[in-house]
Structures are given as structure tokens and as C-alpha cells.
Design an enzyme around this catalytic site. Sequence first.
Site, PDB file in Angstrom:
ATOM      1  N   HIS A  63     -28.655  14.980 -19.414  1.00 48.36           N
ATOM      2  CA  HIS A  63     -28.528  14.412 -20.761  1.00 48.36           C
ATOM      3  C   HIS A  63     -29.393  13.152 -20.809  1.00 48.36           C
ATOM      4  O   HIS A  63     -29.202  12.225 -20.002  1.00 48.36           O
ATOM      5  CB  HIS A  63     -27.060  14.082 -21.066  1.00 48.36           C
ATOM      6  CG  HIS A  63     -26.200  15.308 -21.140  1.00 48.36           C
ATOM      7  ND1 HIS A  63     -24.995  15.436 -20.511  1.00 48.36           N
ATOM      8  CD2 HIS A  63     -26.418  16.483 -21.785  1.00 48.36           C
ATOM      9  CE1 HIS A  63     -24.490  16.635 -20.778  1.00 48.36           C
ATOM     10  NE2 HIS A  63     -25.336  17.293 -21.538  1.00 48.36           N
ATOM     11  N   GLU A  66     -28.193   9.292 -20.767  1.00 50.21           N
ATOM     12  CA  GLU A  66     -27.234   8.841 -19.743  1.00 50.21           C
ATOM     13  C   GLU A  66     -28.036   8.179 -18.630  1.00 50.21           C
ATOM     14  O   GLU A  66     -28.386   8.775 -17.609  1.00 50.21           O
ATOM     15  CB  GLU A  66     -26.412  10.044 -19.287  1.00 50.21           C
ATOM     16  CG  GLU A  66     -25.637  10.625 -20.479  1.00 50.21           C
ATOM     17  CD  GLU A  66     -24.796  11.846 -20.160  1.00 50.21           C
ATOM     18  OE1 GLU A  66     -24.778  12.274 -18.990  1.00 50.21           O
ATOM     19  OE2 GLU A  66     -24.159  12.364 -21.094  1.00 50.21           O
ATOM     20  N   GLU A 224     -19.330  11.165 -13.500  1.00 45.25           N
ATOM     21  CA  GLU A 224     -19.524  10.293 -14.664  1.00 45.25           C
ATOM     22  C   GLU A 224     -19.500   8.843 -14.195  1.00 45.25           C
ATOM     23  O   GLU A 224     -18.464   8.352 -13.736  1.00 45.25           O
ATOM     24  CB  GLU A 224     -18.408  10.529 -15.696  1.00 45.25           C
ATOM     25  CG  GLU A 224     -18.248  11.970 -16.160  1.00 45.25           C
ATOM     26  CD  GLU A 224     -19.333  12.436 -17.122  1.00 45.25           C
ATOM     27  OE1 GLU A 224     -20.045  11.573 -17.681  1.00 45.25           O
ATOM     28  OE2 GLU A 224     -19.464  13.659 -17.304  1.00 45.25           O
TER      29      GLU A 224
HETATM   30  O1  LIG Z   1     -18.693  11.852 -22.713  1.00 46.91           O
HETATM   31  C1  LIG Z   1     -18.855  13.000 -23.080  1.00 46.91           C
HETATM   32  O2  LIG Z   1     -18.297  13.451 -24.100  1.00 46.91           O
HETATM   33  C2  LIG Z   1     -19.739  13.952 -22.302  1.00 46.91           C
HETATM   34  C3  LIG Z   1     -20.240  13.443 -20.967  1.00 46.91           C
HETATM   35  C4  LIG Z   1     -20.865  14.622 -20.222  1.00 46.91           C
HETATM   36  O3  LIG Z   1     -22.017  14.885 -20.409  1.00 46.91           O
HETATM   37  N1  LIG Z   1     -20.046  15.364 -19.470  1.00 46.91           N
HETATM   38  C5  LIG Z   1     -20.435  16.590 -18.873  1.00 46.91           C
HETATM   39  C6  LIG Z   1     -19.295  17.188 -18.095  1.00 46.91           C
HETATM   40  C7  LIG Z   1     -19.688  18.485 -17.418  1.00 46.91           C
HETATM   41  C8  LIG Z   1     -18.538  19.170 -16.669  1.00 46.91           C
HETATM   42  O4  LIG Z   1     -17.534  19.510 -17.308  1.00 46.91           O
HETATM   43  O5  LIG Z   1     -18.681  19.389 -15.450  1.00 46.91           O
HETATM   44  C9  LIG Z   1     -20.862  17.561 -19.975  1.00 46.91           C
HETATM   45  O6  LIG Z   1     -20.242  17.560 -21.043  1.00 46.91           O
HETATM   46  O7  LIG Z   1     -21.817  18.302 -19.770  1.00 46.91           O
HETATM   47 ZN   LIG Z   2     -23.797  14.121 -19.477  1.00 42.74          ZN
END
Ligand SMILES: O=C(O)CCC(=O)N[C@@H](CCC(=O)O)C(=O)O
Ligand SMILES: [Zn+2]
Length: 344
Positions: A63, A66, A224
Site C-alpha cells: 500500500h 504506508e 502493522e
Molecule cells: O488500516 C486499515 O484499514 C488497513 C491496513 C492494512 O493495509 N491492512 C492489511 C491487512 C492484511 C491482512 O489481513 O493480513 C490489508 O488490509 O491488506
Molecule cells: Zn496496508
Amino acid sequence: MLQTLLASKDFLALTLANPEQLDQPLSFALGQHTRVDIWDTGVIVFEPKERQRKDIILSSGVHGNETAPIELCNRLIAELLSEKIIAKQRVMFLFGNPDAINNGTRIVEENMNRLFSGAHSTGPGLVNPERVRAKKLEAYVARFFNDSQAGCQRIHYDLHTAIRASKHEKFAIYPYTPDRAYSAEQIMFLAASGVDTVLFHHEPTTTFSYASANLYGADAFTIELGKVYPMGQNDMTRFVATYEMLSRLICDRPLELARFDATQVNLYQVCRVINKQHEDFEFTFADDVENFRAFPKGYVLARDGGQEIKVEHDSEAIVFPNAKVPVGQRTVICLIPATNADVR
Ligand SMILES: O=C(O)CCC(=O)N[C@@H](CCC(=O)O)C(=O)O
Ligand SMILES: [Zn+2]
């Protein structure tokens, strides 16, 4: 191009100046100890002459907005290129989505972290830059892990930051691995890195970390590292422990991990993922509610196509709420405490 990189040690700058591709792969040696291969834009591999027991992938910028993990990885790469630190394990760094990093946005056309395990080529196929790049990234991961020596531990940390603030500032998502116990050592490595909270996922997904866990048996996590800030505006002092542990891992310095102790970490089980069914999906809580806020049983979390979505367990904590995703995609993950997790 190579001369510029060797002078600046700034692999991110090289990547962002060539967001689509590099004209040709680059290869060079660092002293007598390390071979460096640049397979593509944003893809650099450090291979120590004497290979050890771990093959490590550190990805960031899947992303584009980030930024803290991108800065952290670029610093590790610069220190390796300048021989301030020397890799003792094989390590590949990936800057996932250079176009989105240049844009300063999460995505350009489509969320890349929903496009792995072949999802890039299903439905409409390779119709946008994220789909094309996700396919290439999968191929680089395959090339890297397929060259692992027998008995070598495979590790993939896919580094992100959350859109909103979190009660637990740094946390990891443990992909669904039904046939394996959770790794006590990995959880304690994360804790030592300042990532004191782990969410155990309950089903397969099309994320980058799930693909590495599922296809290559890697110890893989989405991690994260705090909240989204523009490039250059991160307080990098918040990542000292993360930097230190990643550096020790790559350089095979002692990790000095504490014995697993469930009271030292916050362990959550994903109980459900709520996907968006209708365009009118909305949450009942405010936009500034932070990740891990818990709601009581019966509380109406959201409305979707006239239906109320209520908390089903005694208490559920929410993470990643986002009503603005396309229909069919995840709007929020709901969590309960992980009381019986098989951690060994
Ligand atoms: O803060 C948020 O809403 C999204 C942050 C983020 O990019 N999280 C990942 C998590 C991936 C996973 O579930 O392993 C995503 O949403 O891709
Ligand atoms: Zn992300």
C-alpha cells in the site's frame, strides 16, 4: 544507474525513479562476502557467500501511503549496501507498489493486498498495474523461496501501517495455517520488535502474507507498524526495536528472545470478517474510533442494505473498519480473545 545506487545507497530512490521496471537486472558484489542481485524495480536480494539457515523476505509499500516500513527497509538496504551491516542470512526486500508510493496513495486502481494466490489473474484478469505487479511479486517470491536450501527456515514479514490509530500501536496478523501450531518463537520475536499484539486469522485470504504461509510454509505475517503518515513525517524513534530485531535477524546476531509467555502479549482470534454487501453499507460508530475498540453483545456495528449487523459474542473488538471498500470486500475484522491458541 548502478553507479548512482552505489554512490547514494538509496534503493528507494532508484525504485521510485523507475516505477514500472528496470531496463535490465543488476548484479554486483559487496566485498568478498555478499552478492547483490536487483531482479526488478523494488526487488533486491542480498546473498551471503556462506548461506545460513534462514531465507527472509521483507516487503513494504504494497500500500503506497504506508510509509514508515518503506523508510525502515530503505535504511536497512542502505546499511547493507554501505557494509555498515553484513547479511548473514539470504534476504530479499520488496517495495510492492512503486506507482502508489509515488502517488502517496494506498492504491492506484485496486487493492494489491487482495490480489495474491493467483487472484491477480481471476475475474477481469491482468487489467491494471496492481494486478500485473502482484503477479510479478508472486513470481519473485517463488524464485526466492524455491532456491531455499533443505531445512532452511522461510520467513516473510509484509510490513504495513494502519489507516487509523490503534489501542495496540503495532500488531501482526497471523495468516490461517490450520495444519500448524502457532510459533512461540515468532510471537516472541514480534514482541521483542515492539509488535506485542497478534491476531490469528480464521480463514484463507488473498493477502501477500497468506500466500507465503500457505504456498511455502513460511513464517509469514502482515505486520502493522503504527499509523499512516506521509513519507518523511514518521517518528522513526518509534521503530527502534523493530529496526534492531530485523537487523539482528538478517545479520544472525543473537535474538535473545524471552520464553513464550501469553501474559506478555495480546492474542486475539478473528471470529468473523464482515464483507460489504451493498453500496449503502455504513458503520454506526465514528470515523475516529480506534482499532481494537470493543463493543458489547447486541450492539449494532453497521447497517448494510437495510440489515443491522450486531455483535454476536459477549464482546467483540474491531480492527480495520473501512466502509469505503468495493462491494464484496472486507469492511471490518471482528476479534475475541484467543484463550486456547495452540502456541508451541
Ligand atoms: O488500516 C486499515 O484499514 C488497513 C491496513 C492494512 O493495509 N491492512 C492489511 C491487512 C492484511 C491482512 O489481513 O493480513 C490489508 O488490509 O491488506
Ligand atoms: Zn496496508
